[in-house]
Motif scaffolding. Sequence first.
Motif, short mmCIF file in Angstrom:
data_model
loop_
_atom_site.label_atom_id
_atom_site.label_comp_id
_atom_site.label_asym_id
_atom_site.label_seq_id
_atom_site.Cartn_x
_atom_site.Cartn_y
_atom_site.Cartn_z
N GLY A 1 12.82 -20.59 3.56
CA GLY A 1 13.62 -19.57 3.62
C GLY A 1 14.89 -19.72 2.75
N LEU A 2 15.23 -20.86 2.43
CA LEU A 2 16.45 -21.28 1.69
C LEU A 2 16.23 -21.03 0.23
CD1 LEU A 2 18.20 -24.32 3.67
CD2 LEU A 2 18.70 -21.80 3.54
N TRP A 3 14.87 -20.82 -0.20
CA TRP A 3 14.76 -20.75 -1.62
C TRP A 3 14.05 -19.28 -2.04
CZ3 TRP A 3 17.22 -23.77 -4.26
CH2 TRP A 3 17.54 -25.33 -3.77
N THR A 4 14.34 -18.26 -1.21
CA THR A 4 14.17 -17.16 -1.60
C THR A 4 15.07 -16.40 -2.58
OG1 THR A 4 15.51 -16.11 -0.02
CG2 THR A 4 13.19 -16.65 0.66
N PRO A 5 14.76 -15.41 -3.19
CA PRO A 5 15.77 -15.04 -4.27
C PRO A 5 17.16 -14.72 -3.84
CG PRO A 5 13.63 -13.92 -4.67
CD PRO A 5 13.59 -14.68 -3.31
N LEU B 1 31.91 -22.73 3.87
CA LEU B 1 30.98 -21.32 3.88
C LEU B 1 29.70 -21.56 3.74
CD1 LEU B 1 33.73 -18.66 3.23
CD2 LEU B 1 32.95 -19.66 5.60
N TRP B 2 29.43 -22.37 2.37
CA TRP B 2 28.01 -22.19 2.06
C TRP B 2 27.26 -23.22 2.90
CZ3 TRP B 2 25.88 -26.90 0.39
CH2 TRP B 2 24.74 -26.71 -0.12
N TRP B 3 27.87 -24.09 3.41
CA TRP B 3 27.12 -25.24 4.47
C TRP B 3 27.04 -24.74 5.72
CZ3 TRP B 3 24.54 -29.49 4.00
CH2 TRP B 3 24.51 -30.21 5.05
N ARG B 4 27.84 -23.98 6.13
CA ARG B 4 27.73 -23.31 7.65
C ARG B 4 26.59 -22.23 7.34
NH1 ARG B 4 32.20 -19.31 10.10
NH2 ARG B 4 31.30 -18.16 8.62
N GLN C 1 23.14 -24.18 7.28
CA GLN C 1 22.74 -24.61 8.95
C GLN C 1 22.54 -23.45 9.63
OE1 GLN C 1 22.80 -28.02 9.18
NE2 GLN C 1 23.14 -28.24 7.17
N LEU C 2 23.23 -22.23 9.88
CA LEU C 2 22.70 -21.17 10.51
C LEU C 2 21.27 -20.77 10.11
CD1 LEU C 2 26.35 -19.14 10.84
CD2 LEU C 2 25.14 -20.57 12.68
N ALA C 3 21.16 -20.52 8.97
CA ALA C 3 19.86 -20.05 8.46
C ALA C 3 18.53 -21.17 8.91
CB ALA C 3 19.88 -19.91 6.99
N ARG C 4 18.81 -22.49 8.92
CA ARG C 4 17.92 -23.28 9.15
C ARG C 4 17.86 -23.09 10.94
NH1 ARG C 4 19.37 -28.97 6.91
NH2 ARG C 4 17.30 -29.72 7.90
N LYS C 5 18.86 -23.28 11.52
CA LYS C 5 18.72 -23.14 13.11
C LYS C 5 18.22 -21.93 13.52
CE LYS C 5 21.61 -23.03 17.15
NZ LYS C 5 23.19 -23.38 17.61
N LYS C 6 18.48 -20.78 12.79
CA LYS C 6 17.58 -19.71 13.13
C LYS C 6 16.02 -19.68 12.76
CE LYS C 6 17.84 -14.63 12.17
NZ LYS C 6 18.67 -13.59 11.50
N ALA C 7 15.90 -20.20 11.85
CA ALA C 7 14.43 -20.48 11.43
C ALA C 7 13.69 -21.33 12.30
CB ALA C 7 14.33 -20.96 9.92
#
Length: 134
Positions: A3-7, A58-61, A64-70
């Motif tokens: 999910g972190l490598w989508t366009p 902000l980028w790191w947060r 982390q939120l995207a990884r937690k949500k996934a």
Amino acid sequence: MKGLWTPAWIARHVLALVLACGCLGLGWWQFSRAQGGNSISWGYMFEWPVFAGFVVFLWWREVQLARKKASNEPEEPREERLPGSAVTVGRPVRVAVRPTEDADDPELQAYNDYLAWLNAHPGARPSDYRRTRE
């Protein structure tokens, strides 16, 4: 991690990198100006790296939120017993509570009459209300 490598995420990564490098570059530019005799640039020299750090934060947060949500899958609530008691701790129970009608309260009835009068007379001032006693 896919999910972190989508366009959209690639654009966010590039934007964060460009902004952070731009802020650091502006900090270096202010440093060179400060060494040339511009005294106000000393403050800006310290300010731009702080902005770069904020962009990285902000980028790191967001990552982390995207990884937690996934990775966040619904799980069964655990039940635990408190030590020394028969109380079971788990998901809170919500009970619908109906509002009680307090027809016996004279203050509540007078206030409701006042609100009804205000609603019936939209142009009136509150001082125009004359309380009627029964």
